[in-house]
Design an enzyme around this catalytic site. Sequence first.
Site, PDB file in Angstrom:
ATOM      1  N   GLU A   1      29.964  59.618  -2.056  1.00 33.70           N
ATOM      2  CA  GLU A   1      30.880  59.104  -2.173  1.00 33.70           C
ATOM      3  C   GLU A   1      32.183  60.137  -2.294  1.00 33.70           C
ATOM      4  OE1 GLU A   1      31.153  56.250  -5.567  1.00 33.70           O
ATOM      5  OE2 GLU A   1      30.443  57.966  -6.872  1.00 33.70           O
TER       6      GLU A   1
ATOM      7  N   GLY B   1      29.590  53.534 -17.270  1.00 32.38           N
ATOM      8  CA  GLY B   1      28.808  52.797 -16.129  1.00 32.38           C
ATOM      9  C   GLY B   1      27.369  52.511 -16.714  1.00 32.38           C
TER      10      GLY B   1
ATOM     11  N   ILE C   1      23.661  58.098 -13.602  1.00 33.26           N
ATOM     12  CA  ILE C   1      22.617  58.336 -12.313  1.00 33.26           C
ATOM     13  C   ILE C   1      23.027  59.405 -11.460  1.00 33.26           C
ATOM     14  CG2 ILE C   1      22.213  55.809 -12.114  1.00 33.26           C
ATOM     15  CD1 ILE C   1      24.163  55.919  -9.821  1.00 33.26           C
ATOM     16  N   ASP C   2      24.271  59.793 -11.691  1.00 32.12           N
ATOM     17  CA  ASP C   2      24.861  61.121 -10.769  1.00 32.12           C
ATOM     18  C   ASP C   2      24.191  62.291 -11.311  1.00 32.12           C
ATOM     19  OD1 ASP C   2      26.536  59.207 -10.003  1.00 32.12           O
ATOM     20  OD2 ASP C   2      28.363  60.169 -10.681  1.00 32.12           O
TER      21      ASP C   2
ATOM     22  N   ARG D   1      30.022  60.948  -7.918  1.00 30.97           N
ATOM     23  CA  ARG D   1      31.502  61.106  -7.887  1.00 30.97           C
ATOM     24  C   ARG D   1      32.002  62.696  -7.611  1.00 30.97           C
ATOM     25  NH1 ARG D   1      36.316  59.447  -9.897  1.00 30.97           N
ATOM     26  NH2 ARG D   1      35.839  57.307  -9.578  1.00 30.97           N
TER      27      ARG D   1
HETATM   28  O1  F6P Z   1      29.166  57.771 -13.007  1.00 30.55           O
HETATM   29  C1  F6P Z   1      28.341  56.929 -12.433  1.00 30.55           C
HETATM   30  C2  F6P Z   1      28.981  56.269 -11.281  1.00 30.55           C
HETATM   31  O2  F6P Z   1      28.032  55.305 -10.568  1.00 30.55           O
HETATM   32  C3  F6P Z   1      29.579  57.069 -10.179  1.00 30.55           C
HETATM   33  O3  F6P Z   1      28.821  57.575  -9.125  1.00 30.55           O
HETATM   34  C4  F6P Z   1      30.658  55.982  -9.481  1.00 30.55           C
HETATM   35  O4  F6P Z   1      31.808  56.803  -9.031  1.00 30.55           O
HETATM   36  C5  F6P Z   1      31.076  55.414 -10.691  1.00 30.55           C
HETATM   37  O5  F6P Z   1      29.928  55.365 -11.790  1.00 30.55           O
HETATM   38  C6  F6P Z   1      31.253  53.873 -10.579  1.00 30.55           C
HETATM   39  O6  F6P Z   1      31.886  53.315 -11.604  1.00 30.55           O
HETATM   40  P1  F6P Z   1      32.092  51.651 -11.488  1.00 30.55           P
HETATM   41  O7  F6P Z   1      30.868  51.130 -11.897  1.00 30.55           O
HETATM   42  O8  F6P Z   1      33.266  51.601 -12.709  1.00 30.55           O
HETATM   43  O9  F6P Z   1      32.765  51.163 -10.260  1.00 30.55           O
END
Ligand code: F6P
Length: 342
Positions: free
Chosen positions: A222, A10, A127-128, A172
Site C-alpha cells: 500500500e 492497529g 503485521i508490517d 505502510r
Molecule cells: O500498521 C499496521 C497497519 O495494518 C498498516 O499496514 C496500515 O497502513 C494501517 O495499520 C491501517 O490502519 P487502520 O486499521 O487504522 O486503518
Amino acid sequence: MKIGILTSGGDCPGLNAVIRGVVLRGTTSHDLEFVGIRDGWRGVVDGDFFPLTRHEVKGLARSGGTILGTSRTNPYDGPRGGAQNVAKNLERHRVDGIIAIGGEGTLAAGNRLYNDGINVIGVPKTIDNDLRATDYSFGFDTAVNIATDAMDRLRTTGESHQRCMVAEVMGRHVGWIALHSSMAAGAHSLCIPEVPMTIDEICNQVTKAHDRGRAPLVVVSEGFTLKGMVEAYSDKGLDAFNRPRLGGISEVLAPEIERITGIETRATVLGHIQRGGSPSAFDRVLATRLGLHAADAVVDGAWGRMVALRGTDIVRVPFADALGELNTVPLERYQEAAALFG
Ligand code: F6P
C-alpha cells in the site's frame, strides 16, 4: 505486585496469545496479579481496568483480535492525559506497572511515560514487521500466509482468463509482507515502498511473463510509490495520528498496466483481511514466548525495556532501540527476489 496489560494501535493476530502468556507465567511462576486495561492508552487515562485472571485467558492462543480492545489514543492528550494523571490513576487502582503491547506509536508513548517515572514494559506488535529491534514481530507470519493464500487464488482465476492480477497488501512504510508473499506465491513483479519503480518497469515484467504464456501477478505494498510520486497514494483522509489512510495504489496501477500492455488487468486490495482471524502456529508460539518473557521482565524490574526476538532467543532491549529508524527491506533482499520476476 499488580500489573496492567494493554493493547494499543492497529490490532494484530497474536495479541491474545501474548496476554495469555503474560497471565499464565505471571500467576503460575510468579506471584503477580493482573488487570486488563480497556482500549489501549485510553483505558489508562480513564482508569478503565478489570481483573484479569487465568480464567479470562483460557483458550486465547488461537483467537484473533484482542480481548482488551485497542485504540490509537495518545496518553499525553486531553485533560486527563499526562504522566502525573496516569500515575495518580495507577496509584488509585494499586497498579504497579504496565505491559504495553503495540507498535512504534505505543512504544514511543511507553518510553515517554517511562522517562516520566511510570513503570512500563513493552511487547512489539505489527503485521508490517517494521520494528527494527526485533527480528520478526508476531502477526507478520499470519498476514503473509493470508496474503499468499489470496494470491494463489488470484493466480487461478487470472490463469483462466489470461489476465494480469494486481494484489495489494498492507505495509505502510516497508515491503516485508509484499516481499514474502510475492516470493511464496510466485509473483512476476514486486512493488515495495523501499524501491520506487516506473510504470514501464512494471509493465516490462508483466509483458515478459505474459509472453511466456503466464497470467502475470503483480504484488504491491500500500505504501509503494511510482518514481516521481512524492507520497504514497491515499484518497481516504487521515487517521487518528493525522497520517494519510493508505490503500488503493493497485487501483491506480491496474488501468495503467492494461493501457500500456494491452493485457486485461484487475486489482484486489486485501486490506484488513490480513489482520483478522486466528494467528498462525508460528505467531502463536512467538506471541506466547514474548508474553512469558514480559512477565519475567516485570519480576526482574526491567522497566523501560521491551522483549524482542533475536535469532531464536527472546531478549530485552531498551525502548529507544525500537524507535526512530524502521526495519526496512534491505536492497539485497529485493535484488535476491528479483531473479524470480518478469
Ligand atoms: O500498521 C499496521 C497497519 O495494518 C498498516 O499496514 C496500515 O497502513 C494501517 O495499520 C491501517 O490502519 P487502520 O486499521 O487504522 O486503518
